[in-house]
Design an enzyme around this catalytic site. Structure first.
Site, PDB file in Angstrom:
ATOM      1  N   CYS A 133       0.836  -1.204   0.000  1.00  0.00           N
ATOM      2  CA  CYS A 133       0.000   0.000   0.000  1.00  0.00           C
ATOM      3  C   CYS A 133       0.872   1.256   0.000  1.00  0.00           C
ATOM      4  O   CYS A 133       1.402   1.646   1.048  1.00  0.00           O
ATOM      5  CB  CYS A 133      -0.927  -0.014   1.214  1.00  0.00           C
ATOM      6  SG  CYS A 133      -1.912   1.477   1.330  1.00  0.00           S
ATOM      7  N   CYS A 136      -0.386   4.146   2.196  1.00  0.00           N
ATOM      8  CA  CYS A 136      -0.251   3.915   3.648  1.00  0.00           C
ATOM      9  C   CYS A 136       1.198   4.110   4.084  1.00  0.00           C
ATOM     10  O   CYS A 136       1.455   4.665   5.148  1.00  0.00           O
ATOM     11  CB  CYS A 136      -0.658   2.490   4.029  1.00  0.00           C
ATOM     12  SG  CYS A 136      -2.150   1.885   3.271  1.00  0.00           S
ATOM     13  N   ASP A 137       2.142   3.589   3.314  1.00  0.00           N
ATOM     14  CA  ASP A 137       3.522   3.472   3.792  1.00  0.00           C
ATOM     15  C   ASP A 137       4.537   4.342   3.045  1.00  0.00           C
ATOM     16  O   ASP A 137       5.700   4.386   3.430  1.00  0.00           O
ATOM     17  CB  ASP A 137       3.979   1.998   3.685  1.00  0.00           C
ATOM     18  CG  ASP A 137       3.091   1.077   4.510  1.00  0.00           C
ATOM     19  OD1 ASP A 137       2.630   1.519   5.571  1.00  0.00           O
ATOM     20  OD2 ASP A 137       2.853  -0.067   4.088  1.00  0.00           O
TER      21      ASP A 137
END
Ligand code: NAP
Length: 309
Positions: A133, A136-137
């Protein structure tokens, strides 16, 4: 809500939440069961650009708006993973770890999960350099070199997103043409910190506690080591249908076989969204499925009511 809900919807992604909106507007009682959090995979999309009249909205904002719309209309949500469905004919029982819920109809809108590359150490390095992701990261890799693996829209959009954060992005794809949209490929070509590594696969992960580098091999057998501290895997998804495979037919890739009306081989069980067989898996087709499945349930109820009269 009576003991038997009109519809239980399994999964609160765009398909499931749209089904909830249509079901409530057809005056049916609705319980949505969600295993993780509302929104499904769309929450990982930084910007939606191809949904009519909703250009330049983040996936998270889109999902939040659909959730609020469904709640406002009276859909109930519970955060429990559905483990199985028991088919009792007119009443279906959805079983979770804590409870069981009865409904006249069930819409399975469970979507899909990330596909892994299957490399040695891949599991161990998730959160230590490997991610599925980018939104997200990605922020953990500011100013660093990263790789994105895949050639679909997810990989292309991830690479574009990461090009704004990372120092260099290697986009690794096993063929020399992309499955994703040409417009996004063109935008990537225009970035001077994106390097295309085509006709290549990742064959090895080098790591201590964290990912340190990866080895790629091209179609002629040439290998290359890329010093990246992050690798974002975007090689497609695996449909989440297994818990219900006793009641729905699955194709060889695990997708639920349905018609365009989302009906399965079991009366009263429907599948909507990315986990069913279809040629186009997009946000717009997921929401369309939700509407179709809920409308099919409503039509079935009308028929039963008129037969009783
Ligand atoms: P996808 O379209 O299925 O693409 C998966 C990519 O990974 C393909 O390029 C495939 O290569 C490659 N791949 C698969 N298995 C691999 C392996 N073992 N090793 C290396 N490469 C592998 O998946 P996706 O990009 O996640 O997209 C899923 C669906 O969501 C698509 O319909 C997509 O259009 C849609 N989507 C839409 C948007 C948007 O509209 N904004 C955003 C994201 C996703 P090959 O091409 O060689 O098969």
């Amino acid at each position: 809500m009576s003991a038997v809900t009109d519809i239980i919807i399994i999964g609160a992604g765009p398909a499931g939440m749209t089904a909830a909106i249509y079901a409530r507007r057809a005056a049916m009682s609705v319980l949505v069961l969600e295993a993780v959090s509302c929104g499904g995979q769309i929450i990982n999309t930084p910007e939606i650009e191809n949904y009519p009249a909703a250009a330049h909205i983040s996936g998270f904002d889109f999902a939040t708006k659909v959730y609020e719309q469904a709640k406002e209309l009276g859909a109930q949500f519970r955060f429990e993973r559905a483990l199985s469905i028991r088919d009792g004919g007119a009443v279906k029982t959805v079983v979770t770890a804590k409870n069981s819920y009865d409904a006249s109809a069930v819409i399975i809108a469970t979507g899909s999960r990330n596909r892994a590359l299957g490399l040695e150490n891949e599991d161990r390095l998730v959160g230590r350099g490997i991610s599925y992701c980018a939104t997200c990261d990605g922020a953990f890799f500011r100013g660093k070199d990263v790789a994105v693996v895949g050639g679909g829209n997810t990989a292309l959009e991830d690479a574009l997103y990461l090009a704004n954060i990372a120092r260099r992005v290697y986009l690794i794809h096993r063929r020399d043409t992309f499955r994703g949209e040409e417009a996004t490929v063109e935008r990537l070509r225009a970035r001077d910190n994106v390097t295309f590594v085509l006709n290549s696969r990742v064959t090895k992960l080098n790591a201590g506690k964290r990912l340190e580098s990866i080895v790629t091999e091209d179609s002629e057998g040439n290998t290359r080591t890329l010093d990246v501290s992050g690798m974002f895997v975007a090689v497609g998804r695996v449909p989440e249908n297994q818990p219900f495979s006793d009641l729905i037919e699955l194709d060889s890739a695990g997708y639920a076989v349905t018609g365009e009306d989302c009906r399965t081989k079991t009366a009263g069980i429907f599948v909507a969204g990315d986990n069913r067989t279809k040629s186009v898996r997009q946000l717009v087709t997921a929401t369309a499925d939700g509407a179709t499945a809920a409308t099919a349930v409503a039509a079935g109820r009308l028929l039963q009511t008129s037969r009783k009269e």
